[in-house]
Design a protein around this motif. Structure first.
Motif, PDB file in Angstrom:
ATOM      1  N   MET A 169       0.822  -1.214   0.000  1.00 50.04           N
ATOM      2  CA  MET A 169       0.000   0.000   0.000  1.00 50.04           C
ATOM      3  C   MET A 169       0.851   1.257   0.000  1.00 50.04           C
ATOM      4  SD  MET A 169      -2.961   1.154   2.696  1.00 50.04           S
ATOM      5  CE  MET A 169      -3.956  -0.259   2.305  1.00 50.04           C
ATOM      6  N   ASP A 170       2.091   1.155   0.538  1.00 52.15           N
ATOM      7  CA  ASP A 170       2.908   2.353   0.650  1.00 52.15           C
ATOM      8  C   ASP A 170       3.338   2.891  -0.704  1.00 52.15           C
ATOM      9  OD1 ASP A 170       6.047   0.706   1.652  1.00 52.15           O
ATOM     10  OD2 ASP A 170       4.666   0.358   0.011  1.00 52.15           O
ATOM     11  N   SER A 171       3.128   2.107  -1.771  1.00 49.25           N
ATOM     12  CA  SER A 171       3.481   2.585  -3.100  1.00 49.25           C
ATOM     13  C   SER A 171       2.357   3.395  -3.736  1.00 49.25           C
ATOM     14  CB  SER A 171       3.828   1.400  -4.007  1.00 49.25           C
ATOM     15  OG  SER A 171       2.704   0.564  -4.168  1.00 49.25           O
ATOM     16  N   VAL A 172       1.168   3.361  -3.126  1.00 46.25           N
ATOM     17  CA  VAL A 172       0.030   4.113  -3.668  1.00 46.25           C
ATOM     18  C   VAL A 172       0.184   5.579  -3.316  1.00 46.25           C
ATOM     19  CG1 VAL A 172      -2.461   4.447  -3.576  1.00 46.25           C
ATOM     20  CG2 VAL A 172      -1.519   2.139  -3.563  1.00 46.25           C
ATOM     21  N   LYS A 173       0.155   6.424  -4.344  1.00 48.54           N
ATOM     22  CA  LYS A 173       0.335   7.867  -4.146  1.00 48.54           C
ATOM     23  C   LYS A 173      -0.992   8.600  -4.366  1.00 48.54           C
ATOM     24  CE  LYS A 173       3.874   8.408  -7.022  1.00 48.54           C
ATOM     25  NZ  LYS A 173       5.065   9.041  -7.652  1.00 48.54           N
ATOM     26  N   ILE A 174      -1.315   9.477  -3.430  1.00 50.71           N
ATOM     27  CA  ILE A 174      -2.559  10.241  -3.512  1.00 50.71           C
ATOM     28  C   ILE A 174      -2.253  11.729  -3.400  1.00 50.71           C
ATOM     29  CG2 ILE A 174      -4.805  10.675  -2.438  1.00 50.71           C
ATOM     30  CD1 ILE A 174      -4.828   7.811  -1.446  1.00 50.71           C
ATOM     31  N   LEU A 175      -2.789  12.493  -4.323  1.00 57.73           N
ATOM     32  CA  LEU A 175      -2.655  13.952  -4.300  1.00 57.73           C
ATOM     33  C   LEU A 175      -3.978  14.562  -3.871  1.00 57.73           C
ATOM     34  CD1 LEU A 175      -1.341  16.719  -4.983  1.00 57.73           C
ATOM     35  CD2 LEU A 175      -2.063  16.332  -7.372  1.00 57.73           C
ATOM     36  N   VAL A 176      -3.946  15.430  -2.862  1.00 60.45           N
ATOM     37  CA  VAL A 176      -5.140  16.126  -2.388  1.00 60.45           C
ATOM     38  C   VAL A 176      -4.969  17.617  -2.669  1.00 60.45           C
ATOM     39  CG1 VAL A 176      -6.674  16.580  -0.443  1.00 60.45           C
ATOM     40  CG2 VAL A 176      -5.402  14.423  -0.535  1.00 60.45           C
ATOM     41  N   VAL A 177      -5.958  18.206  -3.331  1.00 62.28           N
ATOM     42  CA  VAL A 177      -5.883  19.626  -3.684  1.00 62.28           C
ATOM     43  C   VAL A 177      -7.098  20.337  -3.101  1.00 62.28           C
ATOM     44  CG1 VAL A 177      -5.549  21.291  -5.547  1.00 62.28           C
ATOM     45  CG2 VAL A 177      -4.807  18.916  -5.859  1.00 62.28           C
ATOM     46  N   ASP A 178      -6.859  21.245  -2.157  1.00 67.41           N
ATOM     47  CA  ASP A 178      -7.948  21.970  -1.494  1.00 67.41           C
ATOM     48  C   ASP A 178      -7.366  23.259  -0.927  1.00 67.41           C
ATOM     49  OD1 ASP A 178     -10.014  22.818   0.473  1.00 67.41           O
ATOM     50  OD2 ASP A 178     -10.898  20.860   0.012  1.00 67.41           O
ATOM     51  N   ASP A 179      -8.121  24.347  -1.023  1.00 69.12           N
ATOM     52  CA  ASP A 179      -7.607  25.633  -0.552  1.00 69.12           C
ATOM     53  C   ASP A 179      -7.897  25.885   0.923  1.00 69.12           C
ATOM     54  OD1 ASP A 179     -10.349  25.863  -1.225  1.00 69.12           O
ATOM     55  OD2 ASP A 179     -10.187  28.038  -1.219  1.00 69.12           O
ATOM     56  N   GLU A 180      -8.597  24.949   1.596  1.00 72.99           N
ATOM     57  CA  GLU A 180      -8.876  25.108   3.018  1.00 72.99           C
ATOM     58  C   GLU A 180      -7.863  24.297   3.834  1.00 72.99           C
ATOM     59  OE1 GLU A 180     -12.963  24.898   4.335  1.00 72.99           O
ATOM     60  OE2 GLU A 180     -13.650  24.947   2.246  1.00 72.99           O
ATOM     61  N   PRO A 181      -6.965  24.963   4.557  1.00 76.01           N
ATOM     62  CA  PRO A 181      -5.900  24.274   5.303  1.00 76.01           C
ATOM     63  C   PRO A 181      -6.416  23.209   6.257  1.00 76.01           C
ATOM     64  CG  PRO A 181      -5.498  26.645   5.270  1.00 76.01           C
ATOM     65  CD  PRO A 181      -6.864  26.434   4.704  1.00 76.01           C
ATOM     66  N   ASP A 182      -7.552  23.470   6.926  1.00 71.36           N
ATOM     67  CA  ASP A 182      -8.083  22.501   7.883  1.00 71.36           C
ATOM     68  C   ASP A 182      -8.495  21.196   7.199  1.00 71.36           C
ATOM     69  OD1 ASP A 182      -7.654  24.311   9.864  1.00 71.36           O
ATOM     70  OD2 ASP A 182      -9.748  24.932  10.070  1.00 71.36           O
ATOM     71  N   ILE A 183      -9.156  21.327   6.052  1.00 67.45           N
ATOM     72  CA  ILE A 183      -9.586  20.139   5.314  1.00 67.45           C
ATOM     73  C   ILE A 183      -8.378  19.384   4.768  1.00 67.45           C
ATOM     74  CG2 ILE A 183     -10.778  19.344   3.226  1.00 67.45           C
ATOM     75  CD1 ILE A 183     -12.898  21.421   3.729  1.00 67.45           C
ATOM     76  N   LEU A 184      -7.415  20.139   4.256  1.00 66.53           N
ATOM     77  CA  LEU A 184      -6.198  19.534   3.716  1.00 66.53           C
ATOM     78  C   LEU A 184      -5.479  18.719   4.795  1.00 66.53           C
ATOM     79  CD1 LEU A 184      -5.201  19.799   0.818  1.00 66.53           C
ATOM     80  CD2 LEU A 184      -3.597  21.550   1.584  1.00 66.53           C
ATOM     81  N   GLU A 185      -5.346  19.306   5.975  1.00 65.34           N
ATOM     82  CA  GLU A 185      -4.679  18.630   7.087  1.00 65.34           C
ATOM     83  C   GLU A 185      -5.470  17.399   7.535  1.00 65.34           C
ATOM     84  OE1 GLU A 185      -3.131  19.578  11.670  1.00 65.34           O
ATOM     85  OE2 GLU A 185      -3.947  21.188  10.404  1.00 65.34           O
ATOM     86  N   PHE A 186      -6.787  17.539   7.586  1.00 68.58           N
ATOM     87  CA  PHE A 186      -7.670  16.448   8.012  1.00 68.58           C
ATOM     88  C   PHE A 186      -7.572  15.250   7.063  1.00 68.58           C
ATOM     89  CE2 PHE A 186     -11.946  14.590   7.293  1.00 68.58           C
ATOM     90  CZ  PHE A 186     -12.141  13.988   8.519  1.00 68.58           C
ATOM     91  N   LEU A 187      -7.625  15.518   5.745  1.00 73.04           N
ATOM     92  CA  LEU A 187      -7.554  14.440   4.767  1.00 73.04           C
ATOM     93  C   LEU A 187      -6.167  13.803   4.740  1.00 73.04           C
ATOM     94  CD1 LEU A 187      -9.584  15.956   1.785  1.00 73.04           C
ATOM     95  CD2 LEU A 187     -10.377  14.461   3.621  1.00 73.04           C
ATOM     96  N   GLU A 188      -5.157  14.640   4.823  1.00 72.19           N
ATOM     97  CA  GLU A 188      -3.785  14.122   4.824  1.00 72.19           C
ATOM     98  C   GLU A 188      -3.560  13.191   6.013  1.00 72.19           C
ATOM     99  OE1 GLU A 188       0.822  15.766   4.461  1.00 72.19           O
ATOM    100  OE2 GLU A 188      -0.767  17.120   5.112  1.00 72.19           O
ATOM    101  N   TYR A 189      -4.060  13.591   7.190  1.00 75.33           N
ATOM    102  CA  TYR A 189      -3.901  12.785   8.400  1.00 75.33           C
ATOM    103  C   TYR A 189      -4.558  11.409   8.224  1.00 75.33           C
ATOM    104  CZ  TYR A 189      -4.871  11.042  13.100  1.00 75.33           C
ATOM    105  OH  TYR A 189      -4.978  10.235  14.210  1.00 75.33           O
ATOM    106  N   ASN A 190      -5.805  11.392   7.732  1.00 80.22           N
ATOM    107  CA  ASN A 190      -6.527  10.129   7.587  1.00 80.22           C
ATOM    108  C   ASN A 190      -5.912   9.220   6.520  1.00 80.22           C
ATOM    109  OD1 ASN A 190      -9.226   9.945   9.275  1.00 80.22           O
ATOM    110  ND2 ASN A 190      -8.963  12.100   8.717  1.00 80.22           N
ATOM    111  N   LEU A 191      -5.407   9.800   5.462  1.00 81.35           N
ATOM    112  CA  LEU A 191      -4.773   9.001   4.412  1.00 81.35           C
ATOM    113  C   LEU A 191      -3.421   8.460   4.870  1.00 81.35           C
ATOM    114  CD1 LEU A 191      -5.671  11.272   1.369  1.00 81.35           C
ATOM    115  CD2 LEU A 191      -6.539   8.960   1.768  1.00 81.35           C
TER     116      LEU A 191
END
Length: 228
Positions: A1-23
């Motif tokens: 699974m560590d080879s799977v790369k995900i890019l998250v693009v969002d202008d709201e820092p809180d949402i970006l941090e939240f999604l990054e943490y869960n992923l």
């Protein structure tokens, strides 16, 4: 699974941090961008397996980002999901029409979000779609024979009308992907053919009667997807 790369693009820092943490917690390699232009540049550099885009962003919105990426051959098969407001049907339709694979509604719930991400990534695993021979493909317990224009379910061979077959052939080409009604019209009937608004619904109903009603799911106000 560590080879799977995900890019998250969002202008709201809180949402970006939240999604990054869960992923990150699930072991994915996560890259983030805070606007559309930055997202395109990062996508070209990292070539992620999945891109998650917010619709409303400065400089370049999510729809424009998706259109930009889909115009480049390297992103033909890249999974792209959108973050949309719960009742924004127009945004969801626009997202799918420019080549989005799915959309995730806000407010985002961690378990639902991770479930959708995992479902999207499973979709890209082509072991789900096994070539039987040059003219046939197997998806779940169905075998689609393109030469005979039939669907085999277990021992039963089901004959389909031409448009019914073209419709299921489109839906199974990307199991789990939501196909908008306009996309279905364009790919099955063609942009130059004028048909009634109920045409797709009638063909879907006939398909469900023939192959079973649990394979094709209706996405209210948007379109249909194939699940197994």
């Amino acid at each position: 699974m560590d080879s799977v790369k995900i890019l998250v693009v969002d202008d709201e820092p809180d949402i970006l941090e939240f999604l990054e943490y869960n992923l990150n917690k699930e072991g994915y390699r996560v890259f983030t961008a805070s606007n559309g232009e930055e997202g395109v540049m990062l996508a070209e550099k990292e070539k992620p397996d999945l891109i998650i885009l917010d619709i409303m962003m400065p400089k370049m919105d999510g729809v424009e980002v998706c259109r930009n990426l889909r115009s480049k051959p390297m992103f033909d098969k890249t999974l792209i999901a959108f973050l949309t407001a719960r009742e924004e049907d127009y945004s969801q339709i626009a997202a799918l029409e420019v080549g989005g694979d799915d959309y995730i509604t806000k407010p985002i719930r961690p378990r639902v979000f991770m479930s959708r991400v995992k479902a999207l990534l499973r979709r890209s695993d082509r072991s789900e779609e096994q070539e039987v021979d040059g003219d046939s493909v197997q998806v779940g317990d169905l075998i689609i024979d393109r030469e005979k224009v039939t669907v085999q379910k277990g021992e039963e061979v089901i004959e389909l009308a031409k448009k019914e077959f073209e419709l299921i052939n489109l839906l199974i080409s990307k199991p789990g992907k939501v196909f908008s009604r306009e996309e279905i019209f364009n790919k099955v009937w063609g942009t130059d053919v004028i048909v009634g608004n109920r045409t797709i619904d009638v063909h879907i109903r006939k398909l469900r009667e023939k192959i079973g009603d649990h394979y094709i799911k209706t996405i209210k106000g948007i379109g249909y997807k194939f699940e197994f």
